[in-house]
Design a protein around this motif. Structure first.
Motif, short mmCIF file in Angstrom:
data_model
loop_
_atom_site.label_atom_id
_atom_site.label_comp_id
_atom_site.label_asym_id
_atom_site.label_seq_id
_atom_site.Cartn_x
_atom_site.Cartn_y
_atom_site.Cartn_z
N ALA A 1 44.38 -43.42 57.91
CA ALA A 1 44.77 -44.82 58.00
C ALA A 1 44.44 -45.40 59.37
O ALA A 1 44.28 -46.60 59.51
N LYS A 2 44.36 -44.52 60.38
CA LYS A 2 44.06 -45.00 61.73
C LYS A 2 43.33 -43.91 62.51
O LYS A 2 43.28 -42.76 62.09
N THR A 3 42.79 -44.29 63.63
CA THR A 3 42.10 -43.36 64.52
C THR A 3 43.12 -42.50 65.24
O THR A 3 44.18 -42.97 65.62
N GLY A 4 42.81 -41.20 65.41
CA GLY A 4 43.72 -40.31 66.11
C GLY A 4 43.18 -38.90 66.17
O GLY A 4 42.01 -38.64 65.88
N THR A 5 44.07 -37.98 66.54
CA THR A 5 43.74 -36.56 66.62
C THR A 5 44.70 -35.81 65.73
O THR A 5 45.90 -36.10 65.70
#
Length: 180
Positions: free
Chosen positions: A154-158
C-alpha cells in the motif's frame, strides 16, 4: 380479542426536527408534510427518493436536476455528487446536543501491515525481511477459492518482519508481514 390489528395503539410518527452536520457546520432541518426547511428557510425541491435507494435525484426551483449517490454510514450518509464526497451526520434534534460528548472512533492505521483479505493458502512470498518495497509492488500471493490473489504494497517502505511462510493457511485479517 383475537384481532391483531390495532393492538399497539396509534402509528408512531418519525421526528420532524433534525440536526444535520455537513462540512463541520450544524443545520436545523424540519421535515413535514408541508415541505422541508433548513435553518428556517423553506426549500423548493422535488426529490425522488425511497428509503434504500442508492441514487437520488433532486430538482431545484430552477428545474436543474442534481444526481447524488447516497451510502448509509453509522450516523448519517456519505453523499457523492459532481466528483466530490460529503460526510453528513443526521441526528434527531433532541439527541444532537449530546453528540459532542461522544468520542469519535478513529480506525487504526494498518497501512504498515500486509493483511490477508480472505481465508486462503499463502502460495508465494515475493519479498524477504529487510527488502525495500515500492507502493503497488507485489508482496505475496494468496490462493482462495481456486483463485490466486496478488497482494501489493500500500505504501513505500522496508519489510520489517514476516509473520507467515509459504504453505501457511491464513485466516481473514491474518498479518502476513509488517513494513517500517
Amino acid at each position: 380479542a383475537r384481532r391483531i390489528d390495532g393492538q399497539l395503539g396509534h402509528r408512531l410518527q418519525p421526528p420532524a426536527d433534525w440536526t444535520v452536520r455537513i462540512g463541520g457546520a450544524d443545520h436545523a432541518v424540519n421535515v413535514s408534510t408541508d415541505g422541508i426547511s433548513v435553518d428556517g428557510t423553506d426549500l423548493d425541491l422535488a426529490i425522488a427518493y425511497t428509503p434504500g435507494d442508492r441514487m437520488i435525484a433532486v430538482e431545484d426551483e430552477a428545474g436543474e436536476t442534481l444526481h447524488v449517490r447516497i451510502a448509509k454510514t453509522r450516523t448519517g450518509f456519505k453523499l457523492t455528487t459532481r466528483g466530490a464526497s460529503h460526510m453528513v451526520r443526521v441526528l434527531p434534534a433532541r439527541a444532537a446536543p449530546y453528540a459532542q460528548h461522544l468520542i469519535e472512533k478513529v480506525p487504526p492505521d494498518l497501512s504498515k501491515f500486509l493483511i490477508a483479505p480472505m481465508p486462503g493458502l499463502l502460495v508465494r512470498l515475493d519479498v524477504a525481511e529487510g527488502d525495500k518495497v515500492e507502493a503497488g509492488q507485489p508482496l505475496a500471493v494468496v490462493e482462495a477459492m481456486k483463485m490466486e490473489n496478488i497482494l501489493r504494497a500500500a505504501k513505500t517502505g522496508t519489510v520489517k518482519t514476516i509473520s507467515a511462510k509459504t504453505g501457511d493457511s491464513l485466516a481473514v485479517d491474518a498479518v502476513i508481514l509488517e513494513l517500517e
